[in-house]
Design a protein around this motif. Sequence first.
Motif, PDB file in Angstrom:
ATOM      1  N   TRP A  54      11.234  11.061   3.264  1.00  0.00           N
ATOM      2  CA  TRP A  54       9.769  11.133   3.127  1.00  0.00           C
ATOM      3  C   TRP A  54       9.294  10.180   2.035  1.00  0.00           C
ATOM      4  CZ3 TRP A  54       6.117  13.114   6.117  1.00  0.00           C
ATOM      5  CH2 TRP A  54       6.443  14.116   7.026  1.00  0.00           C
ATOM      6  N   TRP A  55      10.024  10.200   0.922  1.00  0.00           N
ATOM      7  CA  TRP A  55       9.663   9.352  -0.218  1.00  0.00           C
ATOM      8  C   TRP A  55       9.709   7.872   0.177  1.00  0.00           C
ATOM      9  CZ3 TRP A  55      13.625   7.753  -4.411  1.00  0.00           C
ATOM     10  CH2 TRP A  55      12.992   7.013  -5.419  1.00  0.00           C
ATOM     11  N   ILE A  56      10.855   7.474   0.766  1.00  0.00           N
ATOM     12  CA  ILE A  56      11.006   6.060   1.133  1.00  0.00           C
ATOM     13  C   ILE A  56       9.937   5.663   2.157  1.00  0.00           C
ATOM     14  CG2 ILE A  56      12.551   4.385   2.249  1.00  0.00           C
ATOM     15  CD1 ILE A  56      14.887   6.037   1.005  1.00  0.00           C
ATOM     16  N   GLY A  57       9.710   6.557   3.123  1.00  0.00           N
ATOM     17  CA  GLY A  57       8.693   6.274   4.143  1.00  0.00           C
ATOM     18  C   GLY A  57       7.319   6.084   3.530  1.00  0.00           C
ATOM     19  N   LEU A  58       6.965   6.974   2.582  1.00  0.00           N
ATOM     20  CA  LEU A  58       5.649   6.873   1.941  1.00  0.00           C
ATOM     21  C   LEU A  58       5.521   5.591   1.127  1.00  0.00           C
ATOM     22  CD1 LEU A  58       4.673  10.428   0.657  1.00  0.00           C
ATOM     23  CD2 LEU A  58       3.577   9.069   2.433  1.00  0.00           C
ATOM     24  N   VAL A  59       6.612   5.203   0.463  1.00  0.00           N
ATOM     25  CA  VAL A  59       6.562   3.972  -0.334  1.00  0.00           C
ATOM     26  C   VAL A  59       6.309   2.778   0.584  1.00  0.00           C
ATOM     27  CG1 VAL A  59       7.912   2.396  -1.785  1.00  0.00           C
ATOM     28  CG2 VAL A  59       7.998   4.853  -2.208  1.00  0.00           C
ATOM     29  N   ILE A  60       6.982   2.772   1.748  1.00  0.00           N
ATOM     30  CA  ILE A  60       6.794   1.653   2.687  1.00  0.00           C
ATOM     31  C   ILE A  60       5.352   1.645   3.207  1.00  0.00           C
ATOM     32  CG2 ILE A  60       7.465   0.742   4.954  1.00  0.00           C
ATOM     33  CD1 ILE A  60      10.328   1.806   4.296  1.00  0.00           C
ATOM     34  N   VAL A  61       4.881   2.811   3.651  1.00  0.00           N
ATOM     35  CA  VAL A  61       3.510   2.885   4.185  1.00  0.00           C
ATOM     36  C   VAL A  61       2.493   2.526   3.100  1.00  0.00           C
ATOM     37  CG1 VAL A  61       1.745   4.444   5.097  1.00  0.00           C
ATOM     38  CG2 VAL A  61       4.074   4.545   5.986  1.00  0.00           C
ATOM     39  N   GLY A  62       2.705   3.061   1.899  1.00  0.00           N
ATOM     40  CA  GLY A  62       1.770   2.809   0.798  1.00  0.00           C
ATOM     41  C   GLY A  62       1.718   1.335   0.426  1.00  0.00           C
ATOM     42  N   THR A  63       2.895   0.707   0.384  1.00  0.00           N
ATOM     43  CA  THR A  63       2.942  -0.715   0.040  1.00  0.00           C
ATOM     44  C   THR A  63       2.259  -1.548   1.109  1.00  0.00           C
ATOM     45  OG1 THR A  63       4.990  -0.374  -1.146  1.00  0.00           O
ATOM     46  CG2 THR A  63       4.513  -2.623  -0.505  1.00  0.00           C
ATOM     47  N   TRP A  64       2.551  -1.210   2.362  1.00  0.00           N
ATOM     48  CA  TRP A  64       1.925  -1.946   3.475  1.00  0.00           C
ATOM     49  C   TRP A  64       0.406  -1.804   3.414  1.00  0.00           C
ATOM     50  CZ3 TRP A  64      -0.807  -0.234   7.901  1.00  0.00           C
ATOM     51  CH2 TRP A  64      -1.021  -1.229   8.863  1.00  0.00           C
ATOM     52  N   LEU A  65      -0.020  -0.558   3.185  1.00  0.00           N
ATOM     53  CA  LEU A  65      -1.465  -0.289   3.129  1.00  0.00           C
ATOM     54  C   LEU A  65      -2.119  -1.125   2.027  1.00  0.00           C
ATOM     55  CD1 LEU A  65      -3.471   1.820   4.449  1.00  0.00           C
ATOM     56  CD2 LEU A  65      -3.213   3.093   2.330  1.00  0.00           C
ATOM     57  N   LEU A  66      -1.479  -1.131   0.866  1.00  0.00           N
ATOM     58  CA  LEU A  66      -2.076  -1.807  -0.286  1.00  0.00           C
ATOM     59  C   LEU A  66      -2.051  -3.327  -0.125  1.00  0.00           C
ATOM     60  CD1 LEU A  66      -3.268  -1.441  -3.146  1.00  0.00           C
ATOM     61  CD2 LEU A  66      -0.944  -1.616  -4.027  1.00  0.00           C
ATOM     62  N   GLN A  67      -0.918  -3.858   0.333  1.00  0.00           N
ATOM     63  CA  GLN A  67      -0.747  -5.313   0.333  1.00  0.00           C
ATOM     64  C   GLN A  67      -1.235  -5.983   1.609  1.00  0.00           C
ATOM     65  OE1 GLN A  67       0.128  -6.793  -2.299  1.00  0.00           O
ATOM     66  NE2 GLN A  67       1.065  -5.172  -3.502  1.00  0.00           N
ATOM     67  N   ARG A  68      -1.228  -5.250   2.707  1.00  0.00           N
ATOM     68  CA  ARG A  68      -1.385  -5.922   3.991  1.00  0.00           C
ATOM     69  C   ARG A  68      -2.593  -5.468   4.797  1.00  0.00           C
ATOM     70  NH1 ARG A  68       1.165 -10.629   5.193  1.00  0.00           N
ATOM     71  NH2 ARG A  68       2.208 -10.882   3.193  1.00  0.00           N
ATOM     72  N   THR A  69      -3.390  -4.547   4.283  1.00  0.00           N
ATOM     73  CA  THR A  69      -4.518  -4.103   5.102  1.00  0.00           C
ATOM     74  C   THR A  69      -5.838  -4.358   4.389  1.00  0.00           C
ATOM     75  OG1 THR A  69      -4.644  -1.861   4.227  1.00  0.00           O
ATOM     76  CG2 THR A  69      -3.119  -2.226   6.060  1.00  0.00           C
ATOM     77  N   GLN A  70      -6.903  -4.272   5.187  1.00  0.00           N
ATOM     78  CA  GLN A  70      -8.246  -4.404   4.642  1.00  0.00           C
ATOM     79  C   GLN A  70      -8.509  -3.295   3.620  1.00  0.00           C
ATOM     80  OE1 GLN A  70     -11.571  -3.531   7.367  1.00  0.00           O
ATOM     81  NE2 GLN A  70     -12.549  -5.347   6.554  1.00  0.00           N
ATOM     82  N   PHE A  71      -8.066  -2.084   3.961  1.00  0.00           N
ATOM     83  CA  PHE A  71      -8.297  -0.962   3.046  1.00  0.00           C
ATOM     84  C   PHE A  71      -7.623  -1.227   1.700  1.00  0.00           C
ATOM     85  CE2 PHE A  71      -7.651   3.362   1.397  1.00  0.00           C
ATOM     86  CZ  PHE A  71      -8.949   3.827   1.490  1.00  0.00           C
ATOM     87  N   GLY A  72      -6.431  -1.829   1.748  1.00  0.00           N
ATOM     88  CA  GLY A  72      -5.726  -2.160   0.513  1.00  0.00           C
ATOM     89  C   GLY A  72      -6.517  -3.131  -0.344  1.00  0.00           C
ATOM     90  N   ASN A  73      -7.105  -4.117   0.303  1.00  0.00           N
ATOM     91  CA  ASN A  73      -7.921  -5.079  -0.436  1.00  0.00           C
ATOM     92  C   ASN A  73      -9.118  -4.379  -1.071  1.00  0.00           C
ATOM     93  OD1 ASN A  73      -7.766  -7.874  -1.047  1.00  0.00           O
ATOM     94  ND2 ASN A  73      -9.622  -8.220   0.136  1.00  0.00           N
ATOM     95  N   TRP A  74      -9.659  -3.401  -0.355  1.00  0.00           N
ATOM     96  CA  TRP A  74     -10.782  -2.638  -0.903  1.00  0.00           C
ATOM     97  C   TRP A  74     -10.345  -1.835  -2.120  1.00  0.00           C
ATOM     98  CZ3 TRP A  74     -13.349  -0.314   4.142  1.00  0.00           C
ATOM     99  CH2 TRP A  74     -13.918  -1.372   4.870  1.00  0.00           C
TER     100      TRP A  74
END
Lengths: 293, 352
Positions: free
Chosen positions: B202-222
């Motif tokens: 769960w931890w590793i999965g969340l880190v991957i999703v969180g990093t992707w969200l932050l670095q690679r999505t519009q929401f992350g840029n926001w």
Amino acid sequence: MTDRTSGIPDSPIEVPPGRQGQTPLLDLRHVSKHFGRVIALSDVSINVYPGEVMCLLGDNGAGKSTLIKVLCGVHQPSDGAYLVEGTPVRFTSPREALDAGIGTVYQDLAMIPLMSVARNFFLGSEPTKGVVPFRRFDLEFADKVTREEMAKMGIILRDTNQPVGTLSGGERQCVAIARAVYFGAKVLILDEPTAALGVKEASVVLRYIAQARARGLGVVFITHNVDHAYPIGDRFTILNRGRSYGTFTKAEVSHAEVMKMMAGGEELETLAKELEKYENPNTIAAINAASGN
Amino acid sequence: MSASAAPAPPQTDERVAKVNPIRQFFSRPEAGAISGAIAIWLVFALYPVSQAGFLSARGTASYLEVAAELGILAVPVALLMIGGEFDLSIGSVIGICGMVTAMLATEIGWNIWPALAVALLVALAIGALNGFIVVRTGLPSFIVTLATLFMVRGLTIALTRLVTGRTQIGKLKEAAGYDSAAFIFAKEIPIGGITLPVSILWWIGLVIVGTWLLQRTQFGNWIYGVGGNPHAARNVGVPVDKVKIILFMCTAASAWLLSTIQATTYGGTDVLRGENREFYAIIAAVIGGNLLTGGFGSVVGAAFGALIYGMIQQGVVYAGIDADWVQFFLGAMLLVAVLVNRAIRARAMGGK
């Protein structure tokens, strides 16, 4: 508040030479703005044509900020007409003005220093690719466009991933202006873009403004620095205490005259006389004696 | 801005090549946490007393499990911190989620899945309330969530005692649907003679999703924009309030996830579950290079912050040091991290 729409002329006020018959991009006719009983702007008329730099000059408290806010949709005029490309408008938010092609670059609220250049450039209008659960920010496209847009204006970025905070103040203003142009601005409203910049950095911004003009954009350049405004401006509107002294083409006024009008003329003369006194060695001796040295 | 800046514009991209990769690494937010984690691993791996235990598969599994439980919280806490806000209420949200699940499943006899769904809704509602109050009033989130921390904890204790007369609820393993829930949240995965809890995945999965969200999505840029300068972000059309409220709901949801993992693992829960977790999560995020004032940080950094916590917590046990020292070491790590990260950020900004 009185409505005086019946008294609004149906053609632009102060048409510059050679522009007869053209429609200005942005056109204010006899605009006033009151806040309660305070009259912030009174009967101001300005316009800007494509490929023109209109300088809006005025000292602190002259009404420049209010005028910007009317132009960019934050305030609505209490009186008078506001036309964009010949059509009367009544903006209720900056977003509406932006959609109509009026891009405003604020002096200090344009960029986020810790974010990269490309991320700043597309903040709020990120390009995306992919389908919904995997839709992502197209960083490659953002990088490419940022690099291209900046190169068009003669600024080569070392790295679009570098934080905006590492750019010079002038380069930062240029990124903000390039962003407004890229997102479809036909008119740029630049609020003191050269304030707080050194001589070299200011010249970067001024060169950029000249580029924008060459591309056919209208520029409203708001400043209190005549040294920056005079070389680049085509026309000058001087504001003082909420009123316009009128609009002058560069052929009509000299640098010194603009300066004089801005400061309210006689104030500057008084100051000059006062300063002369200090150049007199007797005065300096008298001051030193008075302060006990 | 130094006067030496702003050279003549026409230059080529050749200057990119001059960037030293080591220096580039050290200008990243997570650089301090990664170096710190390596250093602490070396300390326990080389110290003769702790060496055998710490390096064993069981030792590794034990500190990874501790790190995972904190790391799950640290991911959204880091995102929220980059977005410019804090959430102190997550500790008590862990408590209330466990109690809602346990009471519905054991006192009323619900299937555990709908009970978990109700607990998640409670968590999301608390997160949304935190966010709503913060964006509407402009009060510091520190104070708003400190208030909800106390209110939610008090409510959990008072209501639980009122309904059940106790402060602990067990027998969750007898609830309908427990086996399938335990498979998702509490499974022990055997690997090479030891077992790893599924919480690590769960931890590793969340880190991957969180990093992707932050670095690679519009929401992350926001998120970066909202934390960096909310006025500038609003000027260019970012829905600042919405972003912040969603981030508060994410921290609350992570509290629900941790509560669910713990409740299904132990088969019961306690009103005091999650006490002080909010502080540990913030420590992990700050050690991970997330700037307290927002606009800068990393999810990977927060994960390494959690790993550092796990290694210290379990390492001192293997080293035969009194566990009372853990808090001291953790506090010292936090102080060092803040100082190191300040230097890193100055380097990123100034390039000096």
